[in-house]
Design a protein around this motif. Sequence first.
Motif, mmCIF file in Angstrom:
data_model
loop_
_atom_site.group_PDB
_atom_site.id
_atom_site.type_symbol
_atom_site.label_atom_id
_atom_site.label_comp_id
_atom_site.label_asym_id
_atom_site.label_seq_id
_atom_site.Cartn_x
_atom_site.Cartn_y
_atom_site.Cartn_z
ATOM 1 N N VAL A 11 0.832 -1.206 0.000
ATOM 2 C CA VAL A 11 0.000 0.000 0.000
ATOM 3 C C VAL A 11 0.866 1.255 0.000
ATOM 4 N N LEU A 12 1.896 1.264 0.839
ATOM 5 C CA LEU A 12 2.719 2.463 0.997
ATOM 6 C C LEU A 12 3.718 2.614 -0.145
ATOM 7 N N LEU A 13 4.480 1.573 -0.422
ATOM 8 C CA LEU A 13 5.505 1.623 -1.458
ATOM 9 C C LEU A 13 5.099 0.676 -2.578
ATOM 10 N N ARG A 14 4.312 1.192 -3.483
ATOM 11 C CA ARG A 14 3.811 0.373 -4.581
ATOM 12 C C ARG A 14 4.914 0.152 -5.612
ATOM 13 N N PRO A 15 4.846 -0.951 -6.358
ATOM 14 C CA PRO A 15 5.805 -1.130 -7.459
ATOM 15 C C PRO A 15 5.680 0.016 -8.463
ATOM 16 N N VAL A 16 6.807 0.463 -8.975
ATOM 17 C CA VAL A 16 6.779 1.557 -9.939
ATOM 18 C C VAL A 16 6.544 0.987 -11.333
ATOM 19 N N PRO A 17 5.947 1.773 -12.253
ATOM 20 C CA PRO A 17 5.746 1.274 -13.621
ATOM 21 C C PRO A 17 7.083 1.083 -14.322
#
Length: 345
Positions: free
Chosen positions: A105-111
């Motif tokens: 939730v806090l550190l989502r995977p980046v595109p």
Amino acid sequence: MMALVAAVDLATGPGTGFLPLISLGPAFAGLAGGWRRTAVLGAVALALCCVLGYYDGLLQSRRGFTAIGSVAGVTVAGTLAGVARRRHEAELASVRSVAEAAQRVLLRPVPAAAGHLRASVTYTSATAEARVGGDLYEVVITPHGVRVIVGDVQGKGLEAVGRAAVALGAFREAAHDEKDIVTVGQRVERAMAREPHDEKFVTAVIAELSPAGGALFLNYGHPAPMVVRADGSVEFPEPVRFALPLGLAAHGAEGPAPFTVRFGPGDQILLYTDGVTEARDRHGAFYPLGARAGLLDDADPSAALARLKADLQRHIAGPFRDDAAMLLLRHEPDGSKRDEGFTGS
């Protein structure tokens, strides 16, 4: 261990007093195995102790009772310790699952592909049991360009995680809504100012990247980004005016002045936290990030970043003493034609 003690006891006879050492079997089992294995080995050790005691003629003596009591006591203690350890491991697994959910939730995977960019991120928490900490990052694809933030919250623990959540939530919303990157920074600043005023702050770099406009930066007291040119040269562009970190607007200082950096095809930008540049080796030397820029020369941004992280780990030669986040952005002119995926570690 029990077989060795039995062999020595049979060879030397009852006068040497090796019999109580049979308890080493369940003792080591309690350290390395579960409570069931400890109980089984304890029962075997107790039977072996009785057989050897009978062979040595010690069952009716104080030494025989002492040996049997030692084996039984160690077995009970090891079994209880195994039960407690199993309960602790289950609790730790539950906490880790919650931490993993919080990380998603806090550190989502980046595109992995964002318009003209390819991106990859790596994050390491200084707390061994934690998956998240006080560092933050985000990449948002907006109508105004690709907007990113990398930051470092003062302090550690749950309070730092809470402040990181506030900063990221404000950035994610403002990045889509605001046309001007300066206004994005102001909204993040206002969100931080609404938090309880305890002089805690967040250093951060907010950037907007577009094929025509290059890279536009706001630096809130954060380490300068590293720009690696297509020809291998390295730059650390500094802001025209330094600003206080986010959360200190009450001191009345001016906000950061935006500054533009040329960012063309083949160029790379590495945004990072001070857990990278302030990492020391055993001699106290800081990690030479600029000298290691050549490690990013890989066709796959994720592989390039993994090489840099592995080199940082070798430099430290031990556990990380501070959270360390690195976000790599690579300019590729055909990036808009790629399907968007996600990457992160």
